[in-house]
Design a protein around this motif. Structure first.
Motif, PDB file in Angstrom:
ATOM      1  N   TYR A  34       0.843  -1.205   0.000  1.00 30.42           N
ATOM      2  CA  TYR A  34       0.000   0.000   0.000  1.00 30.42           C
ATOM      3  C   TYR A  34       0.878   1.255   0.000  1.00 30.42           C
ATOM      4  N   LEU A  35       1.870   1.286   0.872  1.00 31.62           N
ATOM      5  CA  LEU A  35       2.738   2.446   1.006  1.00 31.62           C
ATOM      6  C   LEU A  35       3.591   2.690  -0.244  1.00 31.62           C
ATOM      7  N   ARG A  36       3.953   1.642  -0.958  1.00 32.91           N
ATOM      8  CA  ARG A  36       4.792   1.772  -2.166  1.00 32.91           C
ATOM      9  C   ARG A  36       4.046   2.368  -3.356  1.00 32.91           C
ATOM     10  N   ARG A  37       2.750   2.475  -3.274  1.00 30.31           N
ATOM     11  CA  ARG A  37       1.958   2.949  -4.417  1.00 30.31           C
ATOM     12  C   ARG A  37       2.402   4.319  -4.909  1.00 30.31           C
ATOM     13  N   TYR A  38       2.795   5.195  -4.012  1.00 29.97           N
ATOM     14  CA  TYR A  38       3.197   6.535  -4.431  1.00 29.97           C
ATOM     15  C   TYR A  38       4.464   6.488  -5.280  1.00 29.97           C
ATOM     16  N   LEU A  39       5.468   5.739  -4.847  1.00 30.53           N
ATOM     17  CA  LEU A  39       6.713   5.678  -5.604  1.00 30.53           C
ATOM     18  C   LEU A  39       6.505   4.996  -6.959  1.00 30.53           C
ATOM     19  N   VAL A  40       5.582   4.047  -7.017  1.00 35.34           N
ATOM     20  CA  VAL A  40       5.248   3.420  -8.297  1.00 35.34           C
ATOM     21  C   VAL A  40       4.638   4.470  -9.230  1.00 35.34           C
ATOM     22  N   ALA A  41       3.734   5.278  -8.702  1.00 32.23           N
ATOM     23  CA  ALA A  41       3.118   6.341  -9.504  1.00 32.23           C
ATOM     24  C   ALA A  41       4.174   7.344  -9.959  1.00 32.23           C
TER      25      ALA A  41
ATOM     26  N   GLN B 245      -1.131  10.641  -8.934  1.00 31.81           N
ATOM     27  CA  GLN B 245       0.002  10.601  -8.015  1.00 31.81           C
ATOM     28  C   GLN B 245      -0.260  11.484  -6.802  1.00 31.81           C
ATOM     29  N   MET B 246      -0.794  12.665  -7.015  1.00 33.42           N
ATOM     30  CA  MET B 246      -1.066  13.573  -5.900  1.00 33.42           C
ATOM     31  C   MET B 246      -2.164  13.029  -4.992  1.00 33.42           C
ATOM     32  N   VAL B 247      -3.169  12.421  -5.573  1.00 33.16           N
ATOM     33  CA  VAL B 247      -4.235  11.809  -4.770  1.00 33.16           C
ATOM     34  C   VAL B 247      -3.645  10.691  -3.911  1.00 33.16           C
ATOM     35  N   THR B 248      -2.810   9.864  -4.523  1.00 35.25           N
ATOM     36  CA  THR B 248      -2.170   8.755  -3.794  1.00 35.25           C
ATOM     37  C   THR B 248      -1.280   9.300  -2.683  1.00 35.25           C
ATOM     38  N   TYR B 249      -0.500  10.339  -2.983  1.00 32.60           N
ATOM     39  CA  TYR B 249       0.381  10.940  -1.989  1.00 32.60           C
ATOM     40  C   TYR B 249      -0.429  11.427  -0.785  1.00 32.60           C
TER      41      TYR B 249
ATOM     42  N   ARG C  13      -1.419  14.626 -22.154  1.00 35.20           N
ATOM     43  CA  ARG C  13      -2.682  14.343 -21.432  1.00 35.20           C
ATOM     44  C   ARG C  13      -2.499  13.187 -20.454  1.00 35.20           C
ATOM     45  N   GLU C  14      -1.793  12.159 -20.899  1.00 39.72           N
ATOM     46  CA  GLU C  14      -1.532  11.012 -20.024  1.00 39.72           C
ATOM     47  C   GLU C  14      -0.685  11.438 -18.826  1.00 39.72           C
ATOM     48  N   LEU C  15       0.290  12.302 -19.060  1.00 40.04           N
ATOM     49  CA  LEU C  15       1.142  12.808 -17.989  1.00 40.04           C
ATOM     50  C   LEU C  15       0.324  13.576 -16.955  1.00 40.04           C
ATOM     51  N   GLU C  16      -0.553  14.441 -17.396  1.00 40.14           N
ATOM     52  CA  GLU C  16      -1.388  15.213 -16.472  1.00 40.14           C
ATOM     53  C   GLU C  16      -2.300  14.300 -15.652  1.00 40.14           C
ATOM     54  N   ALA C  17      -2.869  13.288 -16.292  1.00 39.03           N
ATOM     55  CA  ALA C  17      -3.735  12.344 -15.573  1.00 39.03           C
ATOM     56  C   ALA C  17      -2.931  11.577 -14.528  1.00 39.03           C
ATOM     57  N   GLU C  18      -1.726  11.146 -14.885  1.00 43.21           N
ATOM     58  CA  GLU C  18      -0.860  10.424 -13.945  1.00 43.21           C
ATOM     59  C   GLU C  18      -0.450  11.318 -12.783  1.00 43.21           C
ATOM     60  N   ARG C  19      -0.148  12.570 -13.076  1.00 45.32           N
ATOM     61  CA  ARG C  19       0.237  13.503 -12.006  1.00 45.32           C
ATOM     62  C   ARG C  19      -0.901  13.706 -11.017  1.00 45.32           C
ATOM     63  N   GLU C  20      -2.108  13.808 -11.520  1.00 48.53           N
ATOM     64  CA  GLU C  20      -3.265  13.975 -10.632  1.00 48.53           C
ATOM     65  C   GLU C  20      -3.443  12.730  -9.761  1.00 48.53           C
TER      66      GLU C  20
ATOM     67  N   ARG D 162       7.340   6.722 -10.537  1.00 47.53           N
ATOM     68  CA  ARG D 162       8.126   6.110 -11.616  1.00 47.53           C
ATOM     69  C   ARG D 162       7.368   6.136 -12.937  1.00 47.53           C
ATOM     70  N   CYS D 163       6.057   5.979 -12.891  1.00 44.89           N
ATOM     71  CA  CYS D 163       5.243   6.065 -14.110  1.00 44.89           C
ATOM     72  C   CYS D 163       5.357   7.450 -14.723  1.00 44.89           C
ATOM     73  N   ILE D 164       5.339   8.471 -13.902  1.00 47.28           N
ATOM     74  CA  ILE D 164       5.478   9.846 -14.385  1.00 47.28           C
ATOM     75  C   ILE D 164       6.865  10.059 -14.980  1.00 47.28           C
ATOM     76  N   ASP D 165       7.878   9.553 -14.314  1.00 45.89           N
ATOM     77  CA  ASP D 165       9.239   9.685 -14.840  1.00 45.89           C
ATOM     78  C   ASP D 165       9.367   9.016 -16.208  1.00 45.89           C
ATOM     79  N   LEU D 166       8.740   7.864 -16.361  1.00 40.68           N
ATOM     80  CA  LEU D 166       8.769   7.155 -17.638  1.00 40.68           C
ATOM     81  C   LEU D 166       8.059   7.961 -18.732  1.00 40.68           C
ATOM     82  N   LEU D 167       6.921   8.554 -18.409  1.00 42.53           N
ATOM     83  CA  LEU D 167       6.221   9.398 -19.377  1.00 42.53           C
ATOM     84  C   LEU D 167       7.070  10.607 -19.772  1.00 42.53           C
TER      85      LEU D 167
END
Length: 134
Positions: A9-16, A74-78, A65-72, A18-23
């Motif tokens: 559960y706690l690792r979800r933020y860092l996974v998100a 990520q912030m919710v998860t954080y 658009r995908e980057l913006e959705a992922e960022r949002e 990394r997804c942003i970094d990849l984008l």
């Protein structure tokens, strides 16, 4: 609930993250490929040298658009994880979980930053997981 489930559960933020970094890498690669000339040097005529930018623009727009959705997301998860970590009554345990799962620091760096031994940090982490729930 098991400690492994809590860590997952706690690792979800860092996974998100990394997804942003990849984008961002994909966007940068797309831009670099479009900006660098890639002419064919075979001595044959190839037209005016201009190319259609519509495919590039469409792909870039899609990635943005995908980057913006992922960022949002990520912030919710954080926020969700941070709010759960703040519920732990011990500030030291909160800090260990924050440094590990929201900042992404190594155990060694956490120990140095917090002025504890590696073994103490591992013990504090174990106690923090026992007190953590969501």
């Amino acid at each position: 609930m098991s400690n492994e489930k809590k860590k997952q559960y706690l690792r979800r933020y860092l996974v998100a993250k990394r997804c942003i970094d990849l984008l961002l890498e994909q966007i940068e690669s797309l831009r670099e490929n479009k900006m660098s000339p890639s002419g064919t040097l075979d001595g044959m005529p190839h037209g005016s040298g201009t190319s259609d930018l519509s495919g590039y623009a469409a792909r870039l727009d899609e990635l943005m658009r995908e980057l913006e959705a992922e960022r949002e997301m990520q912030m919710v998860t954080y926020r969700e994880i941070w709010n759960q970590v703040k519920k732990i009554p011990n500030a030291t345990e909160q800090e260990v979980l924050t440094r590990r799962y929201l900042i992404g620091q190594s155990w060694e760096k956490i120990a140095v930053e917090m002025h504890y031994s590696y073994r103490q940090i591992i013990r504090i982490h174990g106690a923090a997981l026992q007190h953590f729930s969501w």
